[in-house]
Structure formats: structure tokens, C-alpha cells
Design a protein around this motif. Structure first.
Motif, PDB file in Angstrom:
ATOM      1  N   ILE B 502      11.468  19.467  19.843  1.00 35.34           N
ATOM      2  CA  ILE B 502      10.134  18.728  19.114  1.00 35.34           C
ATOM      3  C   ILE B 502       9.087  18.703  20.264  1.00 35.34           C
ATOM      4  CG2 ILE B 502       9.425  16.527  18.181  1.00 35.34           C
ATOM      5  CD1 ILE B 502      11.379  17.781  16.199  1.00 35.34           C
ATOM      6  N   LEU B 503       7.989  19.533  19.706  1.00 32.23           N
ATOM      7  CA  LEU B 503       6.937  19.298  20.740  1.00 32.23           C
ATOM      8  C   LEU B 503       5.929  18.214  20.549  1.00 32.23           C
ATOM      9  CD1 LEU B 503       6.076  23.045  20.948  1.00 32.23           C
ATOM     10  CD2 LEU B 503       7.630  21.921  22.396  1.00 32.23           C
ATOM     11  N   ALA B 504       5.749  17.595  19.547  1.00 28.25           N
ATOM     12  CA  ALA B 504       4.694  16.588  19.217  1.00 28.25           C
ATOM     13  C   ALA B 504       5.251  15.830  18.123  1.00 28.25           C
ATOM     14  CB  ALA B 504       3.580  17.251  18.788  1.00 28.25           C
ATOM     15  N   ALA B 505       5.224  14.532  18.113  1.00 26.37           N
ATOM     16  CA  ALA B 505       5.721  13.661  17.289  1.00 26.37           C
ATOM     17  C   ALA B 505       4.813  12.682  16.605  1.00 26.37           C
ATOM     18  CB  ALA B 505       6.794  12.677  18.005  1.00 26.37           C
ATOM     19  N   PRO B 506       3.560  13.292  16.097  1.00 24.75           N
ATOM     20  CA  PRO B 506       2.437  12.453  15.434  1.00 24.75           C
ATOM     21  C   PRO B 506       3.083  11.527  14.399  1.00 24.75           C
ATOM     22  CG  PRO B 506       2.302  14.809  14.775  1.00 24.75           C
ATOM     23  CD  PRO B 506       3.609  14.760  15.543  1.00 24.75           C
ATOM     24  N   GLU B 507       2.112  10.501  14.031  1.00 26.83           N
ATOM     25  CA  GLU B 507       2.524   9.565  13.280  1.00 26.83           C
ATOM     26  C   GLU B 507       2.188  10.205  11.592  1.00 26.83           C
ATOM     27  OE1 GLU B 507       1.639   5.011  13.046  1.00 26.83           O
ATOM     28  OE2 GLU B 507      -0.183   6.392  12.529  1.00 26.83           O
ATOM     29  N   GLY B 508       3.025  10.280  10.764  1.00 29.24           N
ATOM     30  CA  GLY B 508       3.151  10.967   9.464  1.00 29.24           C
ATOM     31  C   GLY B 508       2.140   9.690   8.624  1.00 29.24           C
ATOM     32  N   ARG B 509       1.647  10.099   7.495  1.00 27.85           N
ATOM     33  CA  ARG B 509       1.011   9.254   6.429  1.00 27.85           C
ATOM     34  C   ARG B 509       2.212   8.763   5.326  1.00 27.85           C
ATOM     35  NH1 ARG B 509      -3.502  13.344   6.589  1.00 27.85           N
ATOM     36  NH2 ARG B 509      -1.482  14.491   6.263  1.00 27.85           N
ATOM     37  N   THR B 510       1.943   7.562   4.943  1.00 23.81           N
ATOM     38  CA  THR B 510       2.509   7.225   3.734  1.00 23.81           C
ATOM     39  C   THR B 510       1.636   7.033   2.321  1.00 23.81           C
ATOM     40  OG1 THR B 510       3.760   5.529   5.193  1.00 23.81           O
ATOM     41  CG2 THR B 510       3.868   4.969   2.816  1.00 23.81           C
ATOM     42  N   TYR B 511       2.149   7.824   1.306  1.00 23.44           N
ATOM     43  CA  TYR B 511       1.448   8.167  -0.052  1.00 23.44           C
ATOM     44  C   TYR B 511       1.836   6.494  -0.606  1.00 23.44           C
ATOM     45  CZ  TYR B 511       0.173  12.675   0.580  1.00 23.44           C
ATOM     46  OH  TYR B 511      -0.395  14.207   0.893  1.00 23.44           O
ATOM     47  N   TRP B 512       0.867   6.096  -1.591  1.00 23.41           N
ATOM     48  CA  TRP B 512       1.336   5.179  -2.583  1.00 23.41           C
ATOM     49  C   TRP B 512       0.017   5.198  -3.286  1.00 23.41           C
ATOM     50  CZ3 TRP B 512      -2.020   0.729  -3.417  1.00 23.41           C
ATOM     51  CH2 TRP B 512      -2.695   0.470  -2.403  1.00 23.41           C
ATOM     52  N   VAL B 513       0.452   4.521  -4.608  1.00 26.22           N
ATOM     53  CA  VAL B 513      -0.458   4.653  -5.677  1.00 26.22           C
ATOM     54  C   VAL B 513      -1.011   3.368  -6.296  1.00 26.22           C
ATOM     55  CG1 VAL B 513      -0.524   5.340  -8.214  1.00 26.22           C
ATOM     56  CG2 VAL B 513       0.763   6.785  -6.826  1.00 26.22           C
ATOM     57  N   ASP B 514      -2.435   3.403  -6.336  1.00 24.26           N
ATOM     58  CA  ASP B 514      -3.060   2.340  -6.814  1.00 24.26           C
ATOM     59  C   ASP B 514      -3.556   2.606  -8.082  1.00 24.26           C
ATOM     60  OD1 ASP B 514      -5.879   0.512  -5.287  1.00 24.26           O
ATOM     61  OD2 ASP B 514      -4.626   0.067  -6.945  1.00 24.26           O
ATOM     62  N   ALA B 515      -2.867   2.140  -9.129  1.00 26.12           N
ATOM     63  CA  ALA B 515      -3.551   2.358 -10.541  1.00 26.12           C
ATOM     64  C   ALA B 515      -4.239   1.116 -11.222  1.00 26.12           C
ATOM     65  CB  ALA B 515      -2.201   2.518 -11.444  1.00 26.12           C
ATOM     66  N   THR B 516      -5.344   1.412 -11.679  1.00 25.24           N
ATOM     67  CA  THR B 516      -6.235   0.328 -12.148  1.00 25.24           C
ATOM     68  C   THR B 516      -5.845   0.206 -13.830  1.00 25.24           C
ATOM     69  OG1 THR B 516      -7.813   1.483 -11.011  1.00 25.24           O
ATOM     70  CG2 THR B 516      -8.373  -0.889 -12.019  1.00 25.24           C
ATOM     71  N   VAL B 517      -5.637  -1.162 -14.391  1.00 25.43           N
ATOM     72  CA  VAL B 517      -5.411  -1.184 -15.698  1.00 25.43           C
ATOM     73  C   VAL B 517      -6.802  -2.248 -16.303  1.00 25.43           C
ATOM     74  CG1 VAL B 517      -3.046  -1.164 -15.655  1.00 25.43           C
ATOM     75  CG2 VAL B 517      -4.245  -3.470 -15.259  1.00 25.43           C
ATOM     76  N   PRO B 518      -6.762  -2.475 -17.540  1.00 24.45           N
ATOM     77  CA  PRO B 518      -7.834  -3.052 -18.196  1.00 24.45           C
ATOM     78  C   PRO B 518      -7.674  -4.447 -17.732  1.00 24.45           C
ATOM     79  CG  PRO B 518      -7.170  -1.840 -19.735  1.00 24.45           C
ATOM     80  CD  PRO B 518      -6.204  -1.576 -18.617  1.00 24.45           C
ATOM     81  N   ASP B 519      -8.697  -5.102 -17.262  1.00 21.39           N
ATOM     82  CA  ASP B 519      -8.690  -6.625 -17.032  1.00 21.39           C
ATOM     83  C   ASP B 519      -7.970  -7.540 -17.956  1.00 21.39           C
ATOM     84  OD1 ASP B 519     -11.817  -7.003 -15.257  1.00 21.39           O
ATOM     85  OD2 ASP B 519     -10.004  -6.245 -14.577  1.00 21.39           O
ATOM     86  N   ALA B 520      -8.309  -7.290 -19.394  1.00 21.53           N
ATOM     87  CA  ALA B 520      -7.243  -8.084 -20.204  1.00 21.53           C
ATOM     88  C   ALA B 520      -6.003  -7.852 -20.069  1.00 21.53           C
ATOM     89  CB  ALA B 520      -7.888  -7.625 -21.667  1.00 21.53           C
ATOM     90  N   ASP B 521      -5.544  -6.828 -19.968  1.00 21.48           N
ATOM     91  CA  ASP B 521      -3.861  -6.754 -19.970  1.00 21.48           C
ATOM     92  C   ASP B 521      -3.684  -7.540 -18.436  1.00 21.48           C
ATOM     93  OD1 ASP B 521      -4.058  -3.259 -20.985  1.00 21.48           O
ATOM     94  OD2 ASP B 521      -4.031  -5.180 -22.175  1.00 21.48           O
ATOM     95  N   HIS B 522      -4.117  -7.238 -17.177  1.00 18.79           N
ATOM     96  CA  HIS B 522      -3.964  -7.922 -16.374  1.00 18.79           C
ATOM     97  C   HIS B 522      -3.704  -9.313 -16.343  1.00 18.79           C
ATOM     98  CE1 HIS B 522      -3.473  -8.263 -11.499  1.00 18.79           C
ATOM     99  NE2 HIS B 522      -4.629  -9.209 -12.038  1.00 18.79           N
ATOM    100  N   ASP B 523      -4.767  -9.991 -17.008  1.00 18.95           N
ATOM    101  CA  ASP B 523      -5.059 -11.317 -17.145  1.00 18.95           C
ATOM    102  C   ASP B 523      -4.055 -11.770 -18.013  1.00 18.95           C
ATOM    103  OD1 ASP B 523      -8.477 -11.306 -16.936  1.00 18.95           O
ATOM    104  OD2 ASP B 523      -7.109 -11.034 -15.627  1.00 18.95           O
ATOM    105  N   ARG B 524      -3.512 -11.070 -18.870  1.00 20.37           N
ATOM    106  CA  ARG B 524      -2.311 -11.446 -19.805  1.00 20.37           C
ATOM    107  C   ARG B 524      -0.988 -11.515 -19.079  1.00 20.37           C
ATOM    108  NH1 ARG B 524      -0.196  -8.850 -23.716  1.00 20.37           N
ATOM    109  NH2 ARG B 524      -1.278  -6.652 -23.271  1.00 20.37           N
ATOM    110  N   LEU B 525      -1.007 -10.612 -18.079  1.00 15.33           N
ATOM    111  CA  LEU B 525       0.607 -10.683 -17.292  1.00 15.33           C
ATOM    112  C   LEU B 525       0.554 -11.642 -16.187  1.00 15.33           C
ATOM    113  CD1 LEU B 525       2.696  -8.889 -16.230  1.00 15.33           C
ATOM    114  CD2 LEU B 525       0.988  -7.552 -14.456  1.00 15.33           C
ATOM    115  N   MET B 526      -0.766 -11.999 -15.613  1.00 17.38           N
ATOM    116  CA  MET B 526      -0.423 -12.834 -14.147  1.00 17.38           C
ATOM    117  C   MET B 526       0.200 -14.073 -14.491  1.00 17.38           C
ATOM    118  SD  MET B 526      -0.844 -11.102 -11.980  1.00 17.38           S
ATOM    119  CE  MET B 526      -0.777 -12.322 -10.556  1.00 17.38           C
TER     120      MET B 526
END
Lengths: 438, 576, 124
Positions: B502-526
Motif C-alpha cells: 500500500i503506497l497511499a491511503a487516501p480517504e474514500g468518499r461515502t455515497y448517499w442518496v438525498d431524495a425529495t418528495v412533495p411537501d404534502a406527503d412529507h407533511d402527512r408523514l411527520m
């Protein structure tokens, strides 16, 4: 005119309950009031009188020093040592613990946590049998039968009963305490026992036999058991076994009553086995009542960094683990360590006298907010900001859940993580110098 | 930093390149048309995109539980710190540093954690951050979640989608993972479900409904990945019918992106025939047949290899069964309102007929499914075998002779239980590159991974093997040796590993998903979520979600409303 | 009087464990809980001092009545006083035996040592 700020849902950084519903009133940069916390948590968050200045012992007396001087002296001590002990870690954040592991690697030291005078035997038991457990919310929502074995939450985990166990209410436990059977097994009638439905008193050092008897009863082999086992009547144990098998969801919480007594990890091994046996009949989980708020986190950090949760010896460059040989009390007991860094712990108070005395023969560096007996034997003392009050960070609850500690007020003092980072920096500088410069 | 990799025999199936001699150029971490800079001589050598592991258990509570309960395992594979490397320990449950270094040595540059409950995602991210080099992500568990089951019971998919979006954001998760749906909740009181049509006690839904509901929500949100499923009845003789029936449930679902509608985890464990361990046999042909005639599903092998393993899965009843069967130590962890899990060490034996058949099934599946884009090479690390053994699996796929040599050492009844002995197919480098690079990236929806087109991440692996000169089927030992330690592993244009160092050990990146939904659905859920925190959870809502501090380096993929349908379909060069 | 010593947590000890040098910690931890019957047998009043000796060391503590204790068992809050009686052996597992220590208990006129005094003979 400064206003007061109410911090809501702060995480308490005292015991393994890691209650996260604490409201803290802050005004003029100071904590004024703490709400919802128990006596232990309130006391911690309100704080006590603090050390403010680093100190270095010269001619037998601790003299004030600058932080840079203290970091330098600590680095010198650790570098000169062949096998330094880096001990404590349970009452600070994971971020500091991670730096501690790095430090252990850099100086070829042994890193150990307060688990080895607490639930270390539980760790060893888990290594033998695994841990059939769950998060605390499972107990809250499902448990109708709870056993407290060798622990006294009324005094050590005061809000456990309300938030997670005996008195909690959940989806399948709407009746709360009224719908539960609470059993306490202990050598004395503690305050927790006084609130139980059933108290089984056993003789000290007899937990192993009593658990074995229970396992036989659960397995339907009770006829081999004599009339009294470990001070308990067979009839009482038989009734207990039936109660456990009749549970819809049972939970066993256990504490230092069985980790500290004769048998140590074998007691835990047997308790874990009892719960595994019970799972053949009904649903049961078991959980150690971790004392310090982040001893669990220290175990997690050490495990993902080294493969082992405590007592990790880096003297050979690769992690080596052998409690009984590499735990703090083992090293000190054999005088097999020549310097100690104590972070977020007070071994001089909490170790057996002779073990604590061994610390007086070697240089000791203490990182702590508060003066305590370990300070009396320290050669370098570095006061620090308090994780969970003055520094953000991560902690792991007794059931393994990670939460983020808040910063409630500022501090002019550095946090543990920062201090250890500085010591590592000094060690690297000193090493480079010794090797002939950059 | 500029780099040019000269003269390699490049396999980049996603871009229609099947063993062409060509130069590759990388600048500022991405593949570009032309560059100067550091020259890497790869003349005549095998060159592929960096490996992508779409299903592996690499970080989080159950992995750490595996470490804690197995100091015996941690004693193996010990390496002291050296150079840029921190110490390594462990074989089936490596420490975090070993995880990164060993993937890099294999030529892998991306790996995804297969299963994380939302409540414990913070722990997963703490460990992911400690794994050096590789890029990573974590799939989030939804299949036994109270809020999910209630939305499914109420047939309210928009609200379910809002919850999935909220859950992914709270967990900083990448996709929807479903494990033994309904069974994990039943295990809360020690029970399980026996079929995907059973009623989940206390919730008035069936696993089938949970699966369909989540699939619909997944596609409504146009998430990059499809639902990723561990079937009910996993590990039981005769369970292949559950697999087929569950797949049938989903064939009419319209994908929101150009990809599969369902990815099956470790198919091997769900391709079982027979009625008991006595008459246990492979049903890989039936499963492969299904995959050959349907296009809505993909799978990963979940190959079992002989020797030590640690089983760890959200299928807690399965783990309890494993422990009882093998009289082994057993860890269980049920997570309030969300999931359950177990960890049990395991050893797979050559002379045990059941293990031999399991070994054969994984290979049968890969060899009988015609389209390599549908079958990923995995071992469900560390359930089937640790990932360091991937070269063993690859060479078994490429060499009939090797398979025959192996089978000669196994239980003599094996040929009666599996068709593997008569399978002649030997995979070639294109197919291997698809199964370990191009397909996992496409299945996960990682558009910058698994290929070497302009704009792709500069993740490349170069092996000491000359694909034009070597007969991989005959010289499988050479191939295995070469694959075990890449000549060069390049991550984002940086040489991280060379000839096993191992010559180098840089930090990797973490993928994650940010999904948007209609406000109305979010407001019913919360209000429903707030109610659950007020009444059932043991933590406060304000302390639940993973905070920014746990993602020092991330790559966010947008989904849901923020993604237009046209943009969500990436046009790839389809492989014939 | 022979007895078995148990050491462990109490609320008062825990609330003060971060200010160990202060008088409140002394009051909370420099205590020996005994059953009423044992206090009678020792012929002392609650609050008077007892000398405890184990194979590993000895310590003087103030007696406190505890109705939860059976006869022949004493409880000392965890801390430096209790640990005067605990041996260093870890039984091969790393953890000393803090509970179940055989002790001899007798009334005494000796004073209870302060926390600083407990460590005064250990030079740094």
C-alpha cells in the motif's frame, strides 16, 4: 443583557443509560439548570470545581506549567517508555478514543479501558458465547418479564427503569410496570430489590451454581438439583424458572455483582448460556449494565481499530490481546509497564491498593477535568474540557446505540482529542529530531 | 495529478471495450481523453476499472459484534503498522484498516455495506470513515420497519416514499435493503414468517405486500439502485420456490431508471431444493432459467468457499438456527421499530455434502445465467467467505479444470445433487469485468464507477497477467495469484497499491442518496414519525439522524422530485 | 467478626465521584454498611468506626446500618477505601475480585483516613 438559552434533548454523559432527553438552561456561558436528568447526571452536567492549569512535577511537587510544556513532557515520558499503558477512556468521546488508539500504535503501548475493572468479564463471556441482545427500545416495547441480576439500577442507573425497563411503556407494554414481573437476584436486598415482585437472595460467589441450577430447571432436569443452591431454595429457583419460561419477552440485565465476584467471566458465560437456553422456549435478551457513559464506545472503537475491545498490546507493532496478561491491572500487578497515561479515569481510586501503588513507581500522565487521587501520583497533569458538556463527540449507550454528545458551553480548555493529538505531534517531532532531523 | 497508463489490454465492457490495447489517461481524479504526467507501463497486461463490490458486510454494529465475539479470528491475518499502513487484524472480520488495504490489493476501489438499520447508521458511518482508500456506501434496512408496514397496510405508497426518502436521509443511506421482510418483526417475539404470504403478527401485512410496496416507493423516488432483497426462507431446503414467487411479484413494476426492478442478494442461499438437509439439492437451474427469461431482476452470487466464515445478517431467526445447528456461540441484536440481526461463526467443510452442494450452487448460478450483466460475483462477505478469496471464485468461473479438481475433493454424492459437473462454460475476461466492475456499478446506479469512459472516476486495476498470452482456464493458478495482488491499483488517479504494498491511503468518499418528495406527503408523514418517537423509540427524534460530522467526505446522489425522468435514465452502451 | 465484603455503587458516591477530594465524597464513600445485627454484635453505635482487615490490607470506616444486608456481609461504596481491602490478583482474566472479599471486622477508636492521607505514603 444576556438571555438564557434552553438546550433541549441534550445527551447526559454520566452512565451507560445515555439519556438523551435532558434540557439544560445556559446563561452567561454557564450551565444554570438541568432538567430531567437524575442526581448523577445533574451533578455531572452542573459540574464541580475544576483544574485550570497544567502541572508538571518538579522536586516532588506539582508545579504549574503551560500546555505546550505539558504536551512535550508527556511525549518525552511516553517515548522513553518501553511499554507504556494508556488507560481509561470510558468517560470521554469516541473521537478522543480514536486518537488514543493512534497514540498506542505510535508508542507501542498497551491501550486498555475501565472495562477491565468493570464489564471486562462480560466481554470475555461474550467471546465464549456471543451476546443474545437487543436495543433498549425492544425491552421498553416488548418485555413483560425483567431480571436484574447482580446490579442495582436504582443507585447506578436511576432512569433506566422509567426510560427503558421496569416502568417504561411501549407498543406491546401499555400497562407499564403493572404489566410486568420484575425479578432481582442479589446477595443483599438493594433498593432495586425492594421494588421487585420477586427477590431471590443468594450467597456471595454462588452466582455460577445458581445459574446452572436455573438452566437445569429450564431444561426440565430439575430432579438433579438439591434443596438449596448457593443460598437459594430449590423451590424458589423452580418458581423463577417457570416464570422465565412463561414470559412473552424476557430481559436479563446484569452488573458488577457477577463480573466482580468469584467466577468472573464464567458467571457471564453461564448467564449468556441461560438466555440462549431460554430462547428455545420463548424470547429472551440479555444486556450488561455498562457503568460509564462511553465505556461501550471505547470497546467499539478499539474493536474496529484493532480487532479487540480492550487490553490491546501494541508493543510488538501488531495488536495482541490476552486479558489476564495485557489488562491494566495485570501489567501493573506484574510491574510490567514503565509509564502510564490516564485519560478520563481514576485508577488510583478504583484499582486494588497494591495495583494503584504500582502507579507510584512509574511516571504518570493524567488528562482529566478534575483533581482526584490519580492526580496525587501524577507527574504531568493536563486539565481538559468535558466531552458532552464543553466538547461535541460520539458516545455509545449500553445497548450499543451511538449518539452525538452536544456542546452546551464553551471552555478555554482543550478537549481530550485535541490534547492527545498534541501529544502525538510532539512525539513525532521528538522522534524526527532523534533520527537526525527531517 | 496527471497519469497515463500505457498499452494495457483494457476491458471496459460498459463502453464496448473487450480487451483492446489502449492507453488510459487520468487527470484530477477522472478519466480524460489525453494527458501526460506519470507514466505507468501496462503493456500487454490486464487492465480493468477498479472493482466494485455491491454486497459486502464491511461496517457497522454486526461487523463489530463479529470482531468482539471472535478474538480467535482477529488473531489471524495480523500485520503490524508499516509505511502508510496502520495495523491489520482479522480474516473473516478484519479491522477497518485491513478492510481498505485488502480491497485495494485486490484491485477493488468501491465497496458497499449491505445492510444498516437507520437507528444504528451513525455507527456504520463511524466505521466507514475508518476504512481507508475505497469509496463506499451503505444500504438502509426497511423491510421490518413499523412505519413502512403501516404505510403498506394503508396502501399509501406516496407516504411510504416520503418515509423512504426521510429514512435514507436520516441514515445517509444509499438504497433500500429488505431482509426477511416481516420475519424480523416476528422475531421481536421469537417467531418468524414461513412464507411471503404469512401475516406479520401485529401489523396486518404480508411480506409480499411489504416487498411490492417498497419496490413501488423505490421507483416512485427514482432511486439510483433498485430494492435489494434477501428473501424470506433464506437458507432452507426447498426455498427456491419462495425466490421464484417473490420475483414473480415484482415483474410488472415499472422501473424509474434504466435498470432492474429488484436485485437479489446472495442468490445461492435461496436456490435450494429438497425437503430437508437429507435430500438437499441445487435448484440453480430453475433459478437461472428464470433469470434467463426475465429482465426485471439481477442477482449476486453469494458464493460459499470452504473454510472459515462469519455469518452476519439481518435474518436473525436464520442466525439462531445456525447457532442451534452447529452448537456455536450466538449473538443477536434486535433494533426497536426497525429490524433484527444475528452473528454466528461458521466453518464450511468439503466433506459435508450440504456445504459441497452450496459451493456448487453459487457457481452454477453464474454459469447458467447467460447474461453476465445480471450476475455479480460476491461471497456475501463474510457469510460465504471473506472477500480476500474473490480470486478463488473468479478462477472457478474461468476454469472447468479447476472446478473438476475441486469437485474431486468433495463429498462423492455431489454429482447427484447439482449439475455443476456437466457445465462446460468458462468465463472470459469480458464476463469477469462485467461481473465485478461494469454490472455492479450499473446495478447500483453508480454512473462514475465500473467503467473507463471519459469522466469516469480514475479507478483502475492493472494485473500481472497477459490476457492475450495466458490460457486462463488452464493456468488458473497463475490467474489466481495475479488477481490476489494487483500490480497497480489506482484510485482517483493515485497509485494506492503496487505489487501488494500500500503506497497511499487516501480517504474514500461515502455515497448517499438525498431524495425529495412533495411537501404534502412529507407533511402527512411527520406526525406519525413524531408519534413513534414520543411513544416507542428510546431516543429523541432530534438525536436520531446521522449528523454531518459523520460524513467527512461524501458524494450525494439526488433522487425523487429533484431528478427528471429523462435525466434519470443513463444511456449506456448495451452489451450484446 | 468474620464477614464478606462487597463493594459497589451508591447514588451518593456516584454523585460525588468527580469531586473526590471534597468532603462530600468522603461522607459518601468512607462508609461501611452493616446489618443491624452485626452492629449490635460489634457493640457499637451507628456512625462509630470499624476496622476491617482482609488478607490484602486494612481500613477504618464509619459504620452505617443497612437493613438490606444479611448478617456476615458488609458493603462499602466503590472507591479508594474499599480498595484497601481488595487484592491485585485478576484470576487470569484481567479483573480483580472487588466483591466477596473475606474480612475481619472489629470496633475501633482509630480515625477514618482522609483521601489524601490514604495515599500519603505513596511517593510519586
Amino acid at each position: 443583557m444576556t438571555e438564557s438559552v434552553m438546550i433541549k434533548d441534550a445527551v447526559c454523559s454520566f452512565c451507560g443509560c445515555l439519556c438523551d432527553d435532558i434540557n439544560v438552561e445556559v446563561a452567561e456561558g454557564k450551565i444554570q439548570r438541568v432538567r430531567h436528568a437524575c442526581r448523577l447526571g445533574s451533578s455531572k452536567i452542573m459540574g464541580h470545581s475544576r483544574m485550570q492549569t497544567p502541572m508538571i512535577r518538579k522536586d516532588g511537587v506539582l508545579q504549574p506549567a503551560s500546555f505546550d510544556e505539558a504536551y512535550r513532557r508527556a511525549a518525552e515520558i511516553l517515548l522513553a517508555a518501553k511499554k507504556p499503558l494508556l488507560y481509561g477512556w470510558a468517560s470521554t468521546s469516541c473521537e478522543a478514543q480514536k486518537k488514543g488508539v493512534l497514540l498506542a500504535e505510535e508508542v507501542g503501548g498497551v491501550i486498555d479501558t475501565t472495562a477491565t475493572v468493570c464489564h471486562g468479564p462480560s466481554v470475555i463471556g461474550i467471546e465464549e458465547k456471543g451476546l443474545p441482545g437487543a436495543t433498549l427500545g425492544q425491552v421498553k416495547n416488548r418485555a413483560d418479564t425483567i431480571v436484574f441480576w447482580g446490579c442495582n439500577p436504582v443507585e447506578a442507573h436511576p432512569r433506566h427503569s422509567l426510560r427503558y425497563s421496569s416502568n417504561s411503556c411501549g407498543r406491546f407494554t401499555e400497562q407499564g410496570r403493572a404489566g410486568r414481573k420484575i425479578v432481582v437476584v442479589d446477595v443483599r436486598e438493594t433498593r432495586t430489590a425492594k421494588n421487585a415482585d420477586k427477590f431471590v437472595r443468594i450467597d456471595p460467589g454462588c452466582d455460577y451454581e445458581v445459574i446452572s441450577a436455573l438452566r437445569m430447571l429450564v431444561a426440565g432436569k430439575g430432579d438433579v438439583i438439591v434443596d438449596t443452591v448457593g443460598g437459594a431454595l430449590k423451590a424458589d429457583l423452580a418458581a423463577l424458572a417457570e416464570m422465565l419460561k412463561a414470559a412473552r419477552f424476557g430481559a436479563v440485565f446484569f452488573g458488577l455483582g457477577i463480573t466482580h465476584s468469584k467466577g468472573r467471566y464464567k458467571n457471564i458465560d453461564n448467564a449468556l448460556s441461560l438466555v440462549a437456553d431460554l430462547n428455545q422456549h420463548t424470547k429472551f435478551v440479555i444486556m450488561p449494565m455498562r457503568g460509564h457513559y462511553n465505556v461501550g464506545g471505547a470497546g467499539q472503537v478499539l474493536a474496529w481499530s484493532s480487532g479487540y475491545p480492550m487490553s490491546v498490546d501494541y508493543a510488538r507493532g501488531a495488536p495482541y490481546f490476552n486479558p489476564g496478561e495485557t489488562a491494566a491491572c495485570d501489567l501493573l500487578g506484574r510491574a510490567d509497564t514503565d509509564a502510564a497515561l490516564i485519560v478520563a479515569a481514576d485508577p488510583v481510586s478504583n484499582f486494588p491498593r497494591e495495583t494503584a501503588a504500582a502507579l507510584s513507581k512509574i511516571p504518570v500522565i493524567q488528562i482529566d477535568p478534575y483533581e482526584n487521587p490519580t492526580t496525587l501520583l501524577s507527574d504531568v497533569v493536563i486539565p481538559c474540557a468535558i466531552a458532552g458538556v464543553e466538547v461535541e463527540g460520539t458516545a455509545y449507550r449500553m445497548d450499543g446505540l451511538a449518539l452525538r454528545l452536544r456542546k452546551m458551553v464553551d471552555s478555554s480548555l482543550p478537549g481530550d482529542e485535541q490534547i492527545i493529538a498534541e501529544i502525538i505531534k510532539n512525539i513525532r517531532e521528538l522522534r524526527q529530531k532523534a533520527e537526525g532531523g527531517a | 495529478m496527471k497519469m497515463i497508463i500505457k498499452g494495457g489490454i483494457v476491458y471496459d465492457p460498459a463502453n464496448g471495450i473487450f480487451g483492446e490495447e489502449m492507453d488510459l489517461c487520468i487527470d484530477q481524479g477522472r478519466v480524460i481523453e489525453q494527458a501526460g504526467g506519470e507514466v505507468i507501463d501496462a503493456r500487454g497486461l490486464l487492465v480493468m476499472p477498479g472493482g466494485v463490490d455491491a454486497h459486502s458486510h464491511i461496517a457497522g454494529k454486526k461487523v463489530n459484534t463479529g470482531r468482539i465475539m471472535r478474538p480467535d479470528d482477529s488473531r489471524l491475518g495480523t500485520e503490524p503498522r508499516s509505511g502508510v499502513c496502520r495495523p491489520s487484524t482479522g480474516y473473516t472480520v478484519p479491522n477497518c484498516y485491513a478492510m481498505g488495504y485488502r480491497y485495494a490489493r485486490l484491485g477493488y476501489t468501491t465497496a458497499f455495506e449491505a445492510a444498516t438499520p437507520i437507528l444504528e447508521a451513525r455507527h456504520t458511518h463511524e466505521e466507514l470513515a475508518e476504512i481507508p482508500i475505497i469509496d463506499k456506501g451503505a444500504l438502509t434496512l426497511f423491510g421490518n420497519n413499523w412505519q413502512v408496514m403501516e404505510c403498506v397496510r394503508d396502501k399509501d405508497i406516496p407516504k411510504l416514499a416520503a418515509y423512504v426518502a426521510w429514512g435514507l436521509r436520516s441514515a445517509r443511506g444509499y438504497g433500500v435493503k429488505i431482509v426477511n421482510p416481516g420475519g424480523g418483526e416476528a422475531w421481536g417475539f421469537g417467531a418468524n414468517v414461513k412464507s411471503h404470504r404469512d401475516n406479520v403478527p401485529g401489523f396486518d401485512v404480508t411480506p409480499a405486500e411489504i416487498i411490492r410496496g417498497l419496490a413501488e416507493a423505490n421507483e416512485m423516488l427514482r432511486l439510483p439502485h433498485s430494492i435489494h432483497i434477501h428473501f424470506n426462507n433464506l437458507g432452507k431446503p426447498g426455498n427456491y420456490t419462495t425466490a421464484l414467487e417473490t420475483l414473480e411479484l415484482l415483474k410488472d413494476i415499472k422501473p424509474g431508471r434504466m435498470r432492474q426492478v429488484v436485485h437479489v442478494a446472495h442468490m445461492q442461499f435461496s436456490a435450494y431444493g429438497g425437503t430437508s438437509w437429507r435430500d438437499f439439492e441445487s435448484k440453480a437451474p430453475a433459478i437461472a432459467d428464470y433469470f434467463n427469461t426475465h429482465s426485471h431482476a439481477t442477482m449476486d452470487m453469494g458464493q460459499l468457499l470452504f473454510g472459515s466464515a462469519t455469518t452476519m445478517t439481518a435474518d436473525a431467526p436464520l442466525e439462531y438456527g445456525n447457532a442451534r445447528l452447529t452448537h456455536n456461540k450466538w449473538s443477536n441484536h434486535d433494533i426497536e421499530l426497525e429490524e433484527s440481526s444475528g452473528v454466528v461463526p461458521m466453518i464450511y467443510f468439503r466433506k459435508m455434502l450440504v456445504n459441497a452442494v452450496q459451493w456448487a450452487i453459487g457457481l452454477e448460478l453464474a454459469l447458467l445465467v447467460r447474461d453476465p450483466w445480471k450476475t455479480l460475483m460476491t461471497t456475501d462477505h463474510p457469510n460465504g467467505s471473506p472477500f480476500v478469496n474473490y480470486p478463488e471464485v473468479i478462477t472457478l468461473l474461468m476454469s472447468r479444470a479447476k472446478r473438476e479438481a475441486e469437485m474431486a475433493t468433495l463429498h462423492e454424492q455431489l454429482p447427484n445433487r447439482t449439475t455443476l459437473p456437466v457445465i462446460e462454460r468458462e468465463m472470459d475476461w469480458t464476463e469477469i469485468a462485467i461481473m465485478t466492475r461494469a454490472a455492479p456499478a450499473r446495478i447500483l446506479g453508480l454512473t462514475d464507477k465500473g467503467h473507463l469512459g471519459v469522466g469516469a472516476d480514475g479507478d483502475v486495476s492493472i494485473y500481472s497477467i497477459r490476457p492475450e498470452d495466458v490460457d486462463a482456464a488452464r493456468d488458473h493458478a497463475l490467474v489466481k495469484k495475479a488477481l490476489s495482488s494487483a500490480l497497480y491499483t489506482i484510485k482517483g488517479g493515485v497509485v494506492v497499491a503496487k505489487e501488494g504494498r500500500i503506497l497511499a491511503a487516501p480517504e474514500g468518499r461515502t455515497y448517499w442518496v438525498d431524495a425529495t418528495v412533495p411537501d404534502a406527503d412529507h407533511d402527512r408523514l411527520m406526525p406519525e414519525i413524531e408519534d413513534k418517537f414520543a411513544k416507542y423509540y428510546s431516543v429523541q427524534l432530534s438525536n436520531y439522524a446521522v449528523q454531518d460530522a459523520y460524513l467527512p467526505s461524501s458524494r450525494v446522489i439526488r433522487a425523487g422530485l429533484s431528478v427528471e425522468p429523462a435525466k434519470s435514465a443513463r444511456t449506456l452502451a448495451e452489451v450484446a | 467478626m468474620l464477614a464478606t465484603m462487597i463493594s459497589g455503587r451508591t447514588l451518593a458516591q456516584g454523585a460525588r465521584c468527580e469531586s473526590k477530594m471534597a468532603p462530600e465524597f468522603f461522607k459518601a464513600a468512607a462508609l461501611c454498611h452493616l446489618s443491624e445485627n452485626d452492629i449490635k454484635e460489634l457493640n457499637i453505635n451507628e456512625g462509630e468506626n470499624v476496622l476491617l482487615k482482609s488478607e490484602f490490607g486494612q481500613v477504618v470506616l464509619a459504620a452505617k446500618a443497612d437493613s438490606g444486608l444479611p448478617q456476615g456481609m458488609v458493603f462499602i461504596p466503590m472507591g479508594p477505601w474499599a480498595n484497601m481491602l481488595v487484592g491485585k490478583d485478576t484470576g487470569g482474566c484481567g479483573t480483580p475480585q472487588f466483591k466477596g472479599v473475606a474480612v475481619d471486622v472489629a470496633a475501633t477508636d482509630s480515625p477514618v483516613r482522609s483521601i489524601r492521607d490514604l495515599f500519603s505514603d505513596l511517593g510519586a
